[in-house]
Design a protein around this motif. Structure first.
Motif, mmCIF file in Angstrom:
data_model
loop_
_atom_site.group_PDB
_atom_site.id
_atom_site.type_symbol
_atom_site.label_atom_id
_atom_site.label_comp_id
_atom_site.label_asym_id
_atom_site.label_seq_id
_atom_site.Cartn_x
_atom_site.Cartn_y
_atom_site.Cartn_z
ATOM 1 N N ASN A 111 -37.460 -31.505 58.572
ATOM 2 C CA ASN A 111 -38.911 -31.525 58.814
ATOM 3 C C ASN A 111 -39.396 -32.971 58.888
ATOM 4 O O ASN A 111 -40.144 -33.434 58.018
ATOM 5 N N PRO A 112 -38.969 -33.703 59.922
ATOM 6 C CA PRO A 112 -39.398 -35.109 60.027
ATOM 7 C C PRO A 112 -40.918 -35.224 60.128
ATOM 8 O O PRO A 112 -41.569 -34.385 60.763
ATOM 9 N N GLN A 113 -41.419 -36.252 59.496
ATOM 10 C CA GLN A 113 -42.869 -36.481 59.508
ATOM 11 C C GLN A 113 -43.176 -37.779 60.250
ATOM 12 O O GLN A 113 -42.486 -38.780 60.057
ATOM 13 N N ILE A 114 -44.204 -37.731 61.070
ATOM 14 C CA ILE A 114 -44.624 -38.937 61.799
ATOM 15 C C ILE A 114 -46.061 -39.261 61.403
ATOM 16 O O ILE A 114 -46.951 -38.427 61.532
ATOM 17 N N HIS A 115 -46.240 -40.494 60.939
ATOM 18 C CA HIS A 115 -47.578 -40.963 60.584
ATOM 19 C C HIS A 115 -47.800 -42.327 61.229
ATOM 20 O O HIS A 115 -46.853 -43.095 61.433
ATOM 21 N N ALA A 116 -49.061 -42.621 61.528
ATOM 22 C CA ALA A 116 -49.386 -43.888 62.177
ATOM 23 C C ALA A 116 -50.396 -44.659 61.341
ATOM 24 O O ALA A 116 -51.258 -44.070 60.680
ATOM 25 N N PHE A 117 -50.286 -45.969 61.417
ATOM 26 C CA PHE A 117 -51.160 -46.826 60.617
ATOM 27 C C PHE A 117 -51.553 -48.057 61.424
ATOM 28 O O PHE A 117 -50.841 -48.470 62.339
ATOM 29 N N LYS A 118 -52.668 -48.616 61.038
ATOM 30 C CA LYS A 118 -52.986 -49.980 61.459
ATOM 31 C C LYS A 118 -52.795 -50.846 60.208
ATOM 32 O O LYS A 118 -53.212 -50.448 59.109
ATOM 33 N N ILE A 119 -52.159 -52.003 60.406
ATOM 34 C CA ILE A 119 -51.911 -52.905 59.274
ATOM 35 C C ILE A 119 -52.470 -54.265 59.654
ATOM 36 O O ILE A 119 -51.990 -54.918 60.592
ATOM 37 N N VAL A 120 -53.502 -54.680 58.955
ATOM 38 C CA VAL A 120 -54.141 -55.961 59.257
ATOM 39 C C VAL A 120 -54.338 -56.722 57.957
ATOM 40 O O VAL A 120 -55.001 -56.217 57.039
ATOM 41 N N GLU A 121 -53.731 -57.904 57.897
ATOM 42 C CA GLU A 121 -53.868 -58.782 56.719
ATOM 43 C C GLU A 121 -53.617 -58.013 55.430
ATOM 44 O O GLU A 121 -54.402 -58.108 54.479
ATOM 45 N N GLY A 122 -52.550 -57.251 55.426
ATOM 46 C CA GLY A 122 -52.161 -56.563 54.207
ATOM 47 C C GLY A 122 -52.886 -55.267 53.932
ATOM 48 O O GLY A 122 -52.569 -54.556 52.979
#
Lengths: 136, 93
Positions: A111-122
């Motif tokens: 059951n692979p999970q895919i999540h997305a993020f924005k990462i800015v200055e920590g």
């Protein structure tokens, strides 16, 4: 919100499972927040705990993306044993700040999970991943 | 003034500068970027002596790495940078 067709999700998960037990990685190209092409990249670290992309491959992809009239929309990699959340290393080494950082967790390989993020200055902000049915 | 191309976009520089100075002006850390100049990857120790000239074509790509490890970041990153440099160096042979 990242728009990622089912066809692309399947290709990414397939690559991640094939690369297991090592981490897999790749680049997402498209327009705006919509992915139009997935580049399966080489993890030159060949490690179950980390990934590095080959700079020569990155250069080749960067030029091809531009030639296609696209932009880099995201970078993805797999976590072979942890959650689909950025690790301390993911945060510290997120030098591209205007793209989606997509993580595929294979903690449960069935059951692979895919999540997305924005990462800015920590700082991390989770973004929705919207599927579109591929009407080919 | 000189005109160059950076990542496909035209840029104007006040004068010819070294690659090191260009990165400094753009606030880009040299250790996290791979630079290709006119289709040749430039080794990092050559940045101060590589001079950018009119019509030069530059490509910058940032280091892409990370992973799920709980190993301290600085250890991992140092390893990654060294591996990245080794791979590039081997490709030149």
């Amino acid at each position: 919100m990242l728009i990622l067709k089912e066809e692309f999700k399947k290709a990414i998960i397939k690559q991640c499972l094939e690369e297991f037990p090592n981490e897999a990685c790749g680049i997402l190209a498209g327009k705006g927040a919509r992915v139009e092409k997935v580049y399966l990249m080489t993890n030159i670290d060949k490690s179950p705990q980390s990934y590095i992309m080959d700079p020569k491959e990155q250069l080749k992809v960067q030029k091809e993306v531009r030639a296609l009239g696209l932009v880099m929309v995201g970078i993805y990699h797999s976590h072979t044993a942890s959650e689909a959340r950025p690790s301390a290393r993911d945060i510290d080494e997120a030098f591209y700040t205007d793209v989606f950082h997509v993580i595929v967790s294979l903690k449960d390989k069935f059951n692979p999970q895919i999540h997305a993020f924005k990462i800015v200055e920590g700082k991390i902000k989770e973004e929705e991943v919207k599927s579109e049915v591929d009407y080919d | 003034m000189i005109k160059v191309t950076l990542n496909g976009k035209a840029e104007t520089l006040e004068k010819s500068v070294s690659l090191a100075d260009l990165l400094r002006a753009k606030k880009i850390r040299p250790e996290v970027v791979t630079v290709e100049l006119n289709d040749q990857i430039i080794e990092r120790d050559k940045y101060p002596k590589t001079v950018i000239k009119e019509n030069d074509r530059l490509e910058f790509v940032y280091y892409m790495g990370g992973g799920g490890s709980t190993q301290p970041t600085n250890v991992g990153f140092a390893h990654h940078l060294q591996l990245s440099r080794t791979i590039l160096s081997e490709r030149k042979k």
